[in-house]
Every structure is written in C-alpha cells, then in structure tokens.
Design an enzyme around this catalytic site. Sequence first.
Site, PDB file in Angstrom:
ATOM      1  N   CYS A  74      -6.124   2.011   5.837  1.00 19.49           N
ATOM      2  CA  CYS A  74      -6.834   0.742   6.352  1.00 19.49           C
ATOM      3  C   CYS A  74      -6.164   0.460   7.641  1.00 19.49           C
ATOM      4  CB  CYS A  74      -6.635  -0.296   5.211  1.00 19.49           C
ATOM      5  SG  CYS A  74      -4.807  -0.899   5.092  1.00 19.49           S
TER       6      CYS A  74
ATOM      7  N   HIS B 205       0.824  -0.977   0.043  1.00 18.58           N
ATOM      8  CA  HIS B 205       0.017   0.104   0.111  1.00 18.58           C
ATOM      9  C   HIS B 205       0.991   1.071   0.030  1.00 18.58           C
ATOM     10  CE1 HIS B 205      -3.830  -1.927   1.810  1.00 18.58           C
ATOM     11  NE2 HIS B 205      -3.405  -2.790   0.927  1.00 18.58           N
TER      12      HIS B 205
ATOM     13  N   CYS C  97      -2.191  -0.334   7.482  1.00 18.26           N
ATOM     14  CA  CYS C  97      -1.522   0.935   7.325  1.00 18.26           C
ATOM     15  C   CYS C  97      -1.671   1.996   8.673  1.00 18.26           C
ATOM     16  CB  CYS C  97      -1.885   1.787   6.021  1.00 18.26           C
ATOM     17  SG  CYS C  97      -1.395   0.841   4.561  1.00 18.26           S
TER      18      CYS C  97
ATOM     19  N   GLU D 144       0.813   3.763   1.866  1.00 18.91           N
ATOM     20  CA  GLU D 144       1.504   4.106   3.313  1.00 18.91           C
ATOM     21  C   GLU D 144       2.710   3.489   3.473  1.00 18.91           C
ATOM     22  OE1 GLU D 144      -3.092   4.567   3.363  1.00 18.91           O
ATOM     23  OE2 GLU D 144      -1.535   3.520   2.432  1.00 18.91           O
TER      24      GLU D 144
END
Length: 154
Positions: free
Chosen positions: A76, A46, A79, A48
Amino acid sequence: MKEALKEAEKAAAMGEVPIGAVVVKDGIIIGRGHNKTETAKDPTAHAEMEAIRAASAVLGGWRLLGCDMYVTAEPCSMCAGAIVWSRIENLYIGTMDPKAGACGSVFNIVQEDKLNHQVNVTTGILQEECSRLLKDFFRSLRRTRDQKPEEEKK
C-alpha cells in the site's frame, strides 16, 4: 518468496489478511513480518512494516542499504513510502493489488523520480500461490459473514 508465503500463512491462521514479507541482505533473511493490524489494533502493523522494523533492529539502523524485500502482495502507499525511506534496493512482489497497490497498480511510489530513492521492482513471483491465499481468505470471510443472522450483520 516462499518464506514470505509462510509469513502470510501465519497471518491467515490469526484471522489477519494473509500478507507476508521478508527482508534479505546478502542472501540471509534479516527481517520477517506478517499482517497484525487486527491483532495489534495498529493500522501500521502491515507485513512490510513489521519486516522493515525487524531488519532495522538487526542492522542497528534505519537504512536498509543493499537489502531486498519479498512481499506476497503489492504494498500500500504507507508501506511503499517506508520501503523508499528505508532505502530497500529491490522489491519482489507476488501479486498486484489493483485497488490499493502503490508499486505500479494505483500509484507507483517506489519508482517516483521526485523522491530521493527509487526501488527496482519485479512482479509476479509465485503469483498464483500468493493470489490464491488472498482469494481463499476473502472467500472464507464472505462465506462466514453471509452465514450470520441478519441482526449480527448490522
């Protein structure tokens, strides 16, 4: 946030969900990331996580004390946990995610007082631009899916 949007646009160009993130320390970007889950075939790729890894490499350690993160969409739970554990101080979010967000929408991991660190959160930074990028991406994805012959949809 404009730099995070540039990262999100990179993800979109790759066919990835267009989310981008940057980590800033003392006004300087030290980590950048955009979604690469499909490209890397890695569920942890992801934006992040990519930005945290890059910033950690620059600082030579996993504690990102005194750092801020700008991300185009609400993180999410994975993260959000990484943001807490890396000790990011301030989190600036473009648009919220009412289906899977873990920074105030569905959960609020980054401000959970049972954890050893809480993150200051500011939302709505360039919200319209961040939201539009996601909406356009998913609209295009649905349009492409709907144009496929029935056999390919299965």
